[in-house]
Design a protein around this motif. Sequence first.
Motif, PDB file in Angstrom:
ATOM      1  N   TYR A  17      -1.063 -41.509  34.919  1.00 14.39           N
ATOM      2  CA  TYR A  17      -1.231 -40.072  34.716  1.00 14.39           C
ATOM      3  C   TYR A  17      -2.711 -39.715  34.559  1.00 14.39           C
ATOM      4  O   TYR A  17      -3.178 -38.718  35.114  1.00 14.39           O
ATOM      5  CB  TYR A  17      -0.436 -39.585  33.499  1.00 14.39           C
ATOM      6  CG  TYR A  17       1.029 -39.343  33.786  1.00 14.39           C
ATOM      7  CD1 TYR A  17       1.444 -38.760  34.973  1.00 14.39           C
ATOM      8  CD2 TYR A  17       2.002 -39.671  32.856  1.00 14.39           C
ATOM      9  CE1 TYR A  17       2.793 -38.522  35.237  1.00 14.39           C
ATOM     10  CE2 TYR A  17       3.345 -39.437  33.105  1.00 14.39           C
ATOM     11  CZ  TYR A  17       3.736 -38.864  34.296  1.00 14.39           C
ATOM     12  OH  TYR A  17       5.067 -38.624  34.553  1.00 14.39           O
ATOM     13  N   HIS A  83       2.891 -31.924  39.043  1.00 11.52           N
ATOM     14  CA  HIS A  83       3.482 -33.196  38.600  1.00 11.52           C
ATOM     15  C   HIS A  83       4.384 -32.995  37.375  1.00 11.52           C
ATOM     16  O   HIS A  83       4.515 -33.884  36.536  1.00 11.52           O
ATOM     17  CB  HIS A  83       2.377 -34.218  38.320  1.00 11.52           C
ATOM     18  CG  HIS A  83       1.710 -34.685  39.569  1.00 11.52           C
ATOM     19  ND1 HIS A  83       0.679 -33.992  40.157  1.00 11.52           N
ATOM     20  CD2 HIS A  83       1.967 -35.747  40.367  1.00 11.52           C
ATOM     21  CE1 HIS A  83       0.316 -34.621  41.263  1.00 11.52           C
ATOM     22  NE2 HIS A  83       1.082 -35.682  41.419  1.00 11.52           N
ATOM     23  N   ASN A 102       5.135 -33.522  30.089  1.00 12.35           N
ATOM     24  CA  ASN A 102       5.891 -33.692  31.315  1.00 12.35           C
ATOM     25  C   ASN A 102       7.349 -33.366  31.034  1.00 12.35           C
ATOM     26  O   ASN A 102       7.944 -33.908  30.096  1.00 12.35           O
ATOM     27  CB  ASN A 102       5.747 -35.124  31.839  1.00 12.35           C
ATOM     28  CG  ASN A 102       6.360 -35.297  33.194  1.00 12.35           C
ATOM     29  OD1 ASN A 102       7.583 -35.356  33.317  1.00 12.35           O
ATOM     30  ND2 ASN A 102       5.522 -35.360  34.207  1.00 12.35           N
TER      31      ASN A 102
END
Length: 181
Positions: A17, A83, A102
Amino acid sequence: MKSTITEQQAYDKVENYIQGAFAALPAPAELKLFTRNRSECTDPTDKGPQGRFEISATYEVVGLDSARFPEHFVAISKWWESHDFEVLTDSRPTIQYLFARNTGDAFDMSLKANDLGKFYVGATSPCVWPNGTPEPQAPEAPAAAPPEPEPEPAPARKPRRAPVDDADFDQTDWADGGTSF
């Protein structure tokens, strides 16, 4: 108890990431490791057992023009959006700080810049078991065995730090090895 990814997988994902977000920045930017941590998971909101850990890393990004930091925040936040990261805290323009999670795997990422020309990007895993599965529990004592002495109460679990509730976060001097985020 539910299985998780392993610590190594969490470490790899944290690094991936960070590398992905870093790729959104222009050359000649470079990553310089600032902190890497393995911390006992103390998040009471997940109601999970002790024995799990969070894996985190923070990098200083060197080689950027501090006058263009706002552009770099936008570039990384666009990468986050593509993402599956959701920005949960945006303290700009008062403090150059963004925090995102996320939506698929609960990994956190943050950006922090300061007036000293420092720019940081970090990532933290959710709580994971070291080997991906809970550690085996000790077998129960047979019925004829004498009773075990009362165990000492478990130490109080510290709550996981909220993304922006740190009163001194904006006071941290990132130039001299401040705390990780």
